[in-house]
Structure formats: C-alpha cells, structure tokens
Design an enzyme around this catalytic site. Structure first.
Site, PDB file in Angstrom:
ATOM      1  N   SER A  17       0.452  -0.984   0.051  1.00 47.21           N
ATOM      2  CA  SER A  17       0.056   0.177  -0.006  1.00 47.21           C
ATOM      3  C   SER A  17       0.645   1.439  -0.075  1.00 47.21           C
ATOM      4  CB  SER A  17      -0.809   0.361   1.480  1.00 47.21           C
ATOM      5  OG  SER A  17      -0.005   0.009   2.383  1.00 47.21           O
ATOM      6  N   SER A 142      11.349   9.885   7.192  1.00 45.03           N
ATOM      7  CA  SER A 142      10.433  10.571   7.425  1.00 45.03           C
ATOM      8  C   SER A 142      10.509  12.064   7.788  1.00 45.03           C
ATOM      9  CB  SER A 142       9.462  10.681   7.970  1.00 45.03           C
ATOM     10  OG  SER A 142       8.822  10.968   8.792  1.00 45.03           O
ATOM     11  N   TYR A 155       8.115   6.938  17.001  1.00 45.17           N
ATOM     12  CA  TYR A 155       8.457   7.384  15.650  1.00 45.17           C
ATOM     13  C   TYR A 155       9.334   8.559  14.864  1.00 45.17           C
ATOM     14  CZ  TYR A 155       7.048   7.832  10.274  1.00 45.17           C
ATOM     15  OH  TYR A 155       6.711   8.089   9.138  1.00 45.17           O
ATOM     16  N   LYS A 159      12.835   6.774  12.875  1.00 43.54           N
ATOM     17  CA  LYS A 159      13.846   7.780  12.359  1.00 43.54           C
ATOM     18  C   LYS A 159      15.064   8.437  12.035  1.00 43.54           C
ATOM     19  CE  LYS A 159       9.986   5.997   9.134  1.00 43.54           C
ATOM     20  NZ  LYS A 159      10.156   5.689   8.420  1.00 43.54           N
ATOM     21  N   THR A 190      -1.281   8.449   1.690  1.00 43.29           N
ATOM     22  CA  THR A 190      -1.749   7.727   1.931  1.00 43.29           C
ATOM     23  C   THR A 190      -3.019   7.597   3.220  1.00 43.29           C
ATOM     24  OG1 THR A 190       0.484   7.219   3.588  1.00 43.29           O
ATOM     25  CG2 THR A 190       0.982   7.472   0.877  1.00 43.29           C
TER      26      THR A 190
END
Length: 265
Positions: A17, A142, A155, A159, A190
C-alpha cells in the site's frame, strides 16, 4: 524514457500500500523487475495484478519484526534475476500517542520494526551489493526524522536513528560503489495514519487531515525516483511543511514558535 530502472531489479519493502505500492508500480512501468515484499501476501497479489508488466514482478513475503529469515529472503530475491540493484526500504509503522501515556513496549515495537528491521535487512543485503560492487539503498525516513513532533516520539526517534546508520554506511561503502538515498516525506496522501499505533498499541484507525490533504502519492514517488536517478544523498518531499526543516536549520527560535502551533493530525 529514463533507463535507470530498465531491466534492473528493485526490491520494494512495504509494497502492499501507500508509497511502497506506488514505487513498485512506477518502477515496473519504467521497465524494471520488481520484487514486492510485505506481510500480507493477498494484498501483494492484488497490487501485482494492477501493474503494466505483472510478469516482471516477484513476491516475497517479509515481516520486519521477524529478522531471523532475512538471509534466506535475500538469497531468494537474488535468485529472481541474479542480482539486486535497488532496495527501497520503505516498510514501517507510524504512531499517534503522547509520551506520558505510551508504554515502553510500544516504543520498543516501533523501534524494532522501523529501525532494527530496516537495518537488519540492509545488513543481509550488503554482502550481495559488495560482491556486485554496486547497489543502491533508498531509505524512506520522514520529516519526523528531521525534528520531533506531537504524538510521534517513538516514530521520530526511529527515523532519526536511520539517518545516523545510513549516513555511516554511505561513507563506509562508497569504495564498493554502494550508494544511499535518504528520503524525508512530509504530508503525503496515504493511509499511514490508519495503521499508526496509539498509546495502547492499537491501530489509530483514522485518516488524519494531514494525510487527506497531503501531496498525491504519485507525485511523491515521481520526485523520489528523480532523486534516485540523480543519485541524491537526501531528498525532502512534500508541500510547504518541508520548509520547517530549513527554518529549524537557519532560525531555530522561529521554528519553535511555528511548530508548537501545528496540528498533530
């Protein structure tokens, strides 16, 4: 048509995806041989069926949390066409939870997938690249890999860690013609927010406004592949939100005034 990907093998992790799916689709359209990897084989089969050249696609199930079988997965990938030219290390998991309410187990799981799973695969691929004296890692970080943000402590940490690892690898392996492109997407349209882990470890389950109004994924991948063709070491991808990176670099005081007022979702 640019020849960068024609008849080359691109292994796309997280291809079921979002950005990963679109990377695979565009590389396939450019004449590349594509290996699709993710946990959900049914989704990968569905993705493959939509491609222009499905006969040039191979599926290898892969779970970034299960790193014990990566060497065999790499050998299977190499056996597809005899080489691996590009690895798009795109798999990962986002987060939506404040630090004070998030159990350390959630931090560990996000780090295990986004960082340790990512670099474990790179370490498994590296002997193939070194033997070939060529190879290109494309790492999907990101904008949260450039600064921390609300609800994304684990998160952002994962990263940030990727940058340190891959910049070191880039320096060490330049002598072997092995290259790295670190990509820093901002707000991209997304469904990444839906699968993000909340403070309880469950799926966030919501399409955030930042994703709904983000850059179309097709445009994001076009920018990414152009950077890969130009062998850029890093690329920021997004709309006006990416200016925060430059503001932080050149005017930190202004950055902190602006960022504290931005919506977390």
């Amino acid at each position: 048509m640019n020849e960068t990907f024609k008849n080359k093998v691109a292994w796309v992790i997280g291809a079921s995806s979002g950005i990963g799916e679109e990377i695979a689709r565009q590389v396939n359209s450019l004449g590349g041989f594509v290996i699709l990897s993710a946990r959900n084989v049914a989704k990968l089969e569905s993705v493959k069926s939509t491609f222009n050249y499905p006969d040039n696609v191979y599926i290898i199930p892969l779970d970034l949390e299960n790193q014990t079988n990566f060497e065999s997965k790499v050998q299977e990938a190499k056996a597809f066409r005899g080489s691996i030219d590009f690895v798009f290390n795109n798999g990962g998991l986002s987060q939506r939870g404040e630090v004070h309410e998030t159990d350390i187990a959630i931090d560990r799981r996000i780090m295990e997938i986004n960082y340790f799973g990512n670099i474990a695969l790179a370490k498994a691929v590296l002997p193939v690249f070194r033997a070939q004296k060529s190879g290109h890692f494309i790492v999907m970080s990101s904008i949260a890999g450039k600064f921390g943000f609300y609800l994304r402590s684990a998160y952002a940490a994962s990263k940030h860690a990727l940058q340190g690892f891959y910049e070191s690898l880039l320096l060490e392996e330049a002598k072997n013609n092995i290259f790295v492109t670190l990509a820093y997407p901002g707000k991209i349209n997304t469904e990444i927010s839906k699968s993000a882990l909340n403070a309880q470890g469950n799926a966030h389950g919501v399409m955030d406004h930042n994703q709904e109004t983000g850059m179309p994924v097709e445009k994001c991948v076009q920018i990414l592949l152009k950077a890969v063709r130009k062998r850029k070491k890093s690329i920021l991808i997004g709309n006006k939100e990416i200016w925060a990176v430059y503001i932080k670099r050149f005017s930190p005081r202004l950055f902190w005034r602006i960022i504290k007022n931005q919506s977390a979702t």
